[in-house]
Design a protein around this motif. Structure first.
Motif, PDB file in Angstrom:
ATOM      1  N   ILE A 274      -5.877   8.345 -18.411  1.00  0.00           N
ATOM      2  CA  ILE A 274      -5.227   7.104 -18.835  1.00  0.00           C
ATOM      3  C   ILE A 274      -6.198   6.182 -19.563  1.00  0.00           C
ATOM      4  O   ILE A 274      -5.924   5.695 -20.663  1.00  0.00           O
ATOM      5  N   VAL A 275      -7.355   5.937 -18.942  1.00  0.00           N
ATOM      6  CA  VAL A 275      -8.333   5.023 -19.553  1.00  0.00           C
ATOM      7  C   VAL A 275      -9.084   5.704 -20.693  1.00  0.00           C
ATOM      8  O   VAL A 275      -9.557   5.053 -21.620  1.00  0.00           O
ATOM      9  N   GLY A 276      -9.195   7.037 -20.629  1.00  0.00           N
ATOM     10  CA  GLY A 276      -9.828   7.768 -21.723  1.00  0.00           C
ATOM     11  C   GLY A 276     -11.341   7.872 -21.623  1.00  0.00           C
ATOM     12  O   GLY A 276     -12.028   8.048 -22.637  1.00  0.00           O
ATOM     13  N   LEU A 277     -11.887   7.780 -20.406  1.00  0.00           N
ATOM     14  CA  LEU A 277     -13.336   7.868 -20.224  1.00  0.00           C
ATOM     15  C   LEU A 277     -13.783   9.323 -20.140  1.00  0.00           C
ATOM     16  O   LEU A 277     -13.020  10.207 -19.748  1.00  0.00           O
ATOM     17  N   SER A 278     -15.034   9.563 -20.477  1.00  0.00           N
ATOM     18  CA  SER A 278     -15.604  10.895 -20.277  1.00  0.00           C
ATOM     19  C   SER A 278     -15.796  11.125 -18.782  1.00  0.00           C
ATOM     20  O   SER A 278     -15.834  10.176 -17.995  1.00  0.00           O
ATOM     21  N   ARG A 279     -15.901  12.359 -18.379  1.00  0.00           N
ATOM     22  CA  ARG A 279     -16.098  12.646 -16.946  1.00  0.00           C
ATOM     23  C   ARG A 279     -17.424  12.067 -16.457  1.00  0.00           C
ATOM     24  O   ARG A 279     -17.552  11.668 -15.299  1.00  0.00           O
TER      25      ARG A 279
ATOM     26  N   SER B 241     -10.142  16.057   4.000  1.00  0.00           N
ATOM     27  CA  SER B 241      -9.173  16.668   3.085  1.00  0.00           C
ATOM     28  C   SER B 241      -8.196  15.644   2.531  1.00  0.00           C
ATOM     29  O   SER B 241      -7.647  15.827   1.441  1.00  0.00           O
ATOM     30  N   PHE B 242      -7.975  14.571   3.297  1.00  0.00           N
ATOM     31  CA  PHE B 242      -7.001  13.572   2.890  1.00  0.00           C
ATOM     32  C   PHE B 242      -7.665  12.312   2.340  1.00  0.00           C
ATOM     33  O   PHE B 242      -6.974  11.385   1.910  1.00  0.00           O
ATOM     34  N   ALA B 243      -8.990  12.277   2.346  1.00  0.00           N
ATOM     35  CA  ALA B 243      -9.728  11.226   1.645  1.00  0.00           C
ATOM     36  C   ALA B 243      -9.961  11.642   0.194  1.00  0.00           C
ATOM     37  O   ALA B 243      -9.822  10.834  -0.736  1.00  0.00           O
ATOM     38  N   ALA B 244     -10.295  12.924  -0.021  1.00  0.00           N
ATOM     39  CA  ALA B 244     -10.616  13.414  -1.367  1.00  0.00           C
ATOM     40  C   ALA B 244      -9.483  13.221  -2.378  1.00  0.00           C
ATOM     41  O   ALA B 244      -9.743  12.812  -3.521  1.00  0.00           O
ATOM     42  N   PRO B 245      -8.206  13.502  -2.034  1.00  0.00           N
ATOM     43  CA  PRO B 245      -7.148  13.362  -3.057  1.00  0.00           C
ATOM     44  C   PRO B 245      -7.005  11.950  -3.621  1.00  0.00           C
ATOM     45  O   PRO B 245      -6.591  11.783  -4.770  1.00  0.00           O
ATOM     46  N   TRP B 246      -7.339  10.933  -2.828  1.00  0.00           N
ATOM     47  CA  TRP B 246      -7.276   9.556  -3.342  1.00  0.00           C
ATOM     48  C   TRP B 246      -8.315   9.342  -4.440  1.00  0.00           C
ATOM     49  O   TRP B 246      -8.064   8.606  -5.406  1.00  0.00           O
ATOM     50  N   ILE B 247      -9.461   9.972  -4.295  1.00  0.00           N
ATOM     51  CA  ILE B 247     -10.488   9.876  -5.346  1.00  0.00           C
ATOM     52  C   ILE B 247     -10.081  10.722  -6.545  1.00  0.00           C
ATOM     53  O   ILE B 247     -10.335  10.354  -7.701  1.00  0.00           O
ATOM     54  N   THR B 248      -9.426  11.853  -6.292  1.00  0.00           N
ATOM     55  CA  THR B 248      -8.913  12.681  -7.385  1.00  0.00           C
ATOM     56  C   THR B 248      -7.942  11.871  -8.243  1.00  0.00           C
ATOM     57  O   THR B 248      -7.965  11.953  -9.480  1.00  0.00           O
ATOM     58  N   ARG B 249      -7.079  11.096  -7.597  1.00  0.00           N
ATOM     59  CA  ARG B 249      -6.148  10.236  -8.329  1.00  0.00           C
ATOM     60  C   ARG B 249      -6.908   9.260  -9.229  1.00  0.00           C
ATOM     61  O   ARG B 249      -6.556   9.062 -10.400  1.00  0.00           O
ATOM     62  N   LYS B 250      -7.930   8.644  -8.687  1.00  0.00           N
ATOM     63  CA  LYS B 250      -8.694   7.655  -9.456  1.00  0.00           C
ATOM     64  C   LYS B 250      -9.432   8.307 -10.622  1.00  0.00           C
ATOM     65  O   LYS B 250      -9.485   7.757 -11.733  1.00  0.00           O
ATOM     66  N   MET B 251     -10.032   9.486 -10.378  1.00  0.00           N
ATOM     67  CA  MET B 251     -10.723  10.183 -11.461  1.00  0.00           C
ATOM     68  C   MET B 251      -9.740  10.582 -12.565  1.00  0.00           C
ATOM     69  O   MET B 251     -10.051  10.455 -13.764  1.00  0.00           O
ATOM     70  N   ALA B 252      -8.566  11.062 -12.179  1.00  0.00           N
ATOM     71  CA  ALA B 252      -7.563  11.447 -13.178  1.00  0.00           C
ATOM     72  C   ALA B 252      -7.113  10.240 -13.990  1.00  0.00           C
ATOM     73  O   ALA B 252      -6.895  10.331 -15.203  1.00  0.00           O
ATOM     74  N   TYR B 253      -6.986   9.093 -13.339  1.00  0.00           N
ATOM     75  CA  TYR B 253      -6.597   7.871 -14.041  1.00  0.00           C
ATOM     76  C   TYR B 253      -7.681   7.470 -15.052  1.00  0.00           C
ATOM     77  O   TYR B 253      -7.381   7.154 -16.211  1.00  0.00           O
ATOM     78  N   LEU B 254      -8.933   7.489 -14.617  1.00  0.00           N
ATOM     79  CA  LEU B 254     -10.025   7.068 -15.499  1.00  0.00           C
ATOM     80  C   LEU B 254     -10.182   7.999 -16.697  1.00  0.00           C
ATOM     81  O   LEU B 254     -10.464   7.556 -17.814  1.00  0.00           O
ATOM     82  N   ILE B 255      -9.996   9.290 -16.471  1.00  0.00           N
ATOM     83  CA  ILE B 255     -10.208  10.257 -17.548  1.00  0.00           C
ATOM     84  C   ILE B 255      -8.983  10.344 -18.462  1.00  0.00           C
ATOM     85  O   ILE B 255      -9.111  10.310 -19.694  1.00  0.00           O
TER      86      ILE B 255
END
Length: 747
Positions: A504-509, A488-502
């Motif tokens: 801030i960086v503007g990438l498609s999912r 449960s506490f590993a997943a949110p770190w990846i959520t942060r990275k996915m949100a940044y890529l989509i």
């Protein structure tokens, strides 16, 4: 470090021009009159049963195959309704482990069909005539040589016309037996049940059995919630109707918590234009220091009295997404902070799958501005090897329909479980990114659960640091800071990275998912027989994901599938002394529609990736794939479905191919054109062209064998070939995002 490049240009499209040849038995195959006779008698027994049990308007019959079969080896003629293909009659698919002729355990396909009694009788008649032809003209056994001779004109059609006879013989070869399958008795409490689609509406059908339904119990037209007494009635009277069944009330495996400390005074700036992430979890305590960053919505019934324990998990998860690096400096990821829209759908004690299924769709549909969702709830129960959980299936449908992505925790093994157990729902969602946990030494955590999903699909996708008893993750809970560990506490770190890529960086999912998986795999992928770490550990800092090392060229591409093949043969890789001094790897990700009713054949669209050097073969340009993928190549002997899945991940919605790094590797030979190419061939399981319009994301990395930086040379060559090359400059992307989020005041 080198920036990631984005290549934009024209992908070419090609229809499938390969035509099916004459109907023949496979090489060295034989079919005996005895086997035909056995299948006929089995179907006669099936027909007799359904004539005496007129609960449904037709017959359910299961075809047990000799092995795992591709679409082309399913029934092509037998059990086909008038004017329809037999595939249209499939209502479910599963695997069974049975002994093969060589006395070895082998995984085999089982398909359940729903057909009319007339179709059943027609199939019996075909088998009867087929048996007679084999007995009279082929001495009780027909071979592939005989079928080849038939196609040359050597056939007596006095009993049965040639075309239906050949189709019947080929169908018979692949089918081991026909029978009526019945669901085993499992859960004795409230369950989510899926029944086969038949000619009768679900409510009407169940009322015939004495189960009175109301629409509030229905999830969709075939999936519903039944209580203990109703389950008993269904099992006793019509177990053949049950396609899938899972217990409804799932116990949440509570992540390990260490003593809570008094909270020091912590302050945080007010949120500005940061991206918003969705969280679906237990409740959120609005007294914490970062409450201004979280928009909280209680989604459990107001009559449920909430206790303090109902706020711990959800508040902790949101604390990582908002401000995780502040109290975990070792996990500083460079992503900044994120706002959270938090939906409290569960309590600490457990949750009803039925209720969650209803809520998640409404939540996503009502919050279309959110692209990345974190779901760290999970079931203690193991997934079923033959069907996707209702929760995962709903997540997969939502992701297809709403252009969002879920990051899902891989679920935890409880302290009493000493043996390895499978992951729990909804971590079997194929379109989601499923995250397992490792300790700070990079080893699977003590509570790790494993895949695969449906006996085949790689889950989890990746892993990240979720802490363990030796060193934990720090979170903010209602009572202050706490030390925790769990997926449960590993997943949110990846959520942060996915949100940044989509955002801030503007990438498609699609590209963002491929990039996360590609960065985790590196050049030493971890996916394998243990199914515990996915493709590997995602790098901590976002800069290591959006950049490559000086000796690497990493570029991304987007595309849409419009025809059978989408390709380009025009990628110019730098040469040195007429050779390519590069290792190569590629990761493809896409979000196919999925059909839970199809059981183990869950994904509807297959993208077959070929990437490598262009060479000429038999007067045609072809790709020499880095993984030697020869699927769908003309003139190549067909690859068994079982091996195509194992070697090339056929039907998987993530494809990762990579060359191994070797100290003594030699530069690759340059063929005539001096180009590299990409080809994506698309196949459909059910409806032709159903996957047209599907987006894909592709990440390709070239690693120079001698450590030389050749990225500038690559950019120039690409521009020379007409590619639009964009270097992803992160500071520039941040400026663009900030400017786009500014509020404009009109005078």
């Amino acid at each position: 470090m080198n920036n990631i490049l984005q290549l934009k240009g024209q992908f070419h499209k090609r229809r499938n021009t390969q035509s099916f040849g004459p109907v023949n038995l496979p090489k060295d195959a034989k079919v005996s009159a005895k086997h035909v006779n056995e299948l006929r008698k089995q179907l006669e027994g099936v027909k007799k049963y359904w004539e005496s049990t007129p609960v449904i308007k037709g017959a359910l019959v299961s075809a047990h195959y000799q092995r795992i079969v591709p679409k082309s080896n399913r029934l092509q003629f037998l059990l086909g309704e008038k004017g329809k293909h037999p595939n249209d009659a499939i209502r479910g698919a599963k695997f069974v482990d049975e002994l093969s002729a060589g006395n070895h355990m082998r995984k085999k396909h089982v398909f359940t069909y729903f057909v009319s009694l007339d179709t059943l009788q027609k199939t019996i008649n075909y088998l009867e005539k087929c048996e007679e032809v084999i007995k009279r003209f082929y001495n009780n056994e027909i071979s592939d040589i005989d079928t080849e001779n038939m196609n040359k004109g050597q056939y007596d059609d006095s009993i049965m016309k040639k075309n239906p006879f050949l189709k019947t013989v080929v169908d018979v070869f692949f089918v081991e037996r026909f029978q009526i399958d019945r669901a085993p008795k499992e859960a004795k409490e409230s369950s989510i049940v899926t029944i086969y689609k038949t000619g009768v509406e679900t409510i009407e059908l169940l009322s015939k059995l004495g189960i009175e339904m109301i629409n509030a119990k229905m999830i969709n037209e075939t999936t519903l919630r039944l209580d203990k007494g109703e389950i008993e009635i269904l099992h006793n009277n019509a177990p053949y109707l049950i396609a899938m069944q899972v217990r409804d009330f799932s116990k949440v495996v509570i992540d390990d918590l260490e003593q809570t400390e008094e909270e020091n005074t912590i302050t945080i700036d007010s949120p500005q234009s940061e991206p918003t992430v969705g969280v679906i979890d237990t409740q959120f305590d609005e007294r914490v220091y970062f409450h201004e960053w979280v928009e909280y919505h209680r989604k459990v019934d107001d009559i449920i009295e909430l206790g303090s324990e109902d706020y711990f998990h959800g508040t902790s998860v949101s604390s990582i997404i908002v401000d995780g690096p502040r109290f975990n400096p070792k996990l500083e990821d460079g992503c900044g902070r994120f706002k959270v829209r938090h939906f409290g759908v569960a309590t600490a004690g457990g949750f009803s799958s039925f209720t969650i299924l209803k809520l998640i769709r409404d939540i996503v549909a009502s919050n279309r501005d959110i692209k990345v969702w974190n779901l760290s709830l999970g079931s203690a129960m193991e997934i079923n090897p033959n069907f996707i959980s209702p929760e995962a299936a709903e997540l997969d449908r939502i992701q297809c329909e709403y252009d969002v992505i879920f990051v899902v925790a891989g679920t935890n093994r409880g302290p009493k479980n000493s043996e390895s157990i499978k992951i729990g729902a909804p971590a079997d969602s194929l379109n989601s990114i499923v995250v397992n946990s490792v300790d700070f030494d990079g080893k699977p955590a003590s509570y790790t659960r494993i895949g695969p999903v449906l006996s085949f699909f790689y889950k989890p996708d990746i892993c990240y640091y979720g802490g363990d008893k030796s060193e934990r993750i720090t979170v903010c809970e209602p009572l202050g800071m706490a030390k925790v560990c769990g997926t449960s506490f590993a997943a949110p770190w990846i959520t942060r990275k996915m949100a940044y890529l989509i955002h801030i960086v503007g990438l498609s999912r699609e590209v963002a998912k491929a990039l996360i998986i590609d960065s985790a795999a590196g050049w030493n992928r971890q996916d394998g027989i243990k199914y515990s770490m996915g493709y590997g550990i995602v790098p901590k800092n976002i800069q290591d994901i959006i950049h490559s090392t000086d000796d690497e060229i990493r570029f991304i591409m987007n595309g849409t599938i419009d025809e059978y093949e989408t390709y380009t043969y025009n990628i110019p890789v730098p040469q040195d002394m007429n050779a390519y001094p590069f290792f190569a790897k590629a990761t493809l990700a896409y979000f196919p529609s999925c059909d839970r009713d199809q059981g183990v054949d869950y994904t509807s669209t297959e993208m077959d990736l070929h990437f490598g050097r262009i060479m000429e073969k038999n007067g045609k340009a072809t790709i020499k794939a880095i993984d030697y993928n020869k699927q769908a190549e003309e003139g190549i002997q067909k690859i068994y479905e079982e091996y195509a899945r194992k070697l090339y991940r056929k039907w998987d919605n993530v494809k990762h191919i990579s060359e191994a790094l070797k100290d003594n590797a030699r530069p690759r030979k340059v063929y005539g054109s001096g180009m590299w190419g990409i080809s994506i061939k698309t196949k459909e399981r059910l409806l032709p062209r159903a996957g047209r319009g599907l987006q894909f994301g592709l990440v390709i990395t070239l690693k120079e064998m001698n450590g030389i930086n050749r990225i500038d040379e690559f950019i120039k060559l690409c521009m020379l070939k007409g590619w639009l090359v964009t270097s992803i400059d992160i500071q520039n992307q941040i400026d663009v995002y900030s400017k786009a989020e500014e509020e404009i005041e009109f005078e």
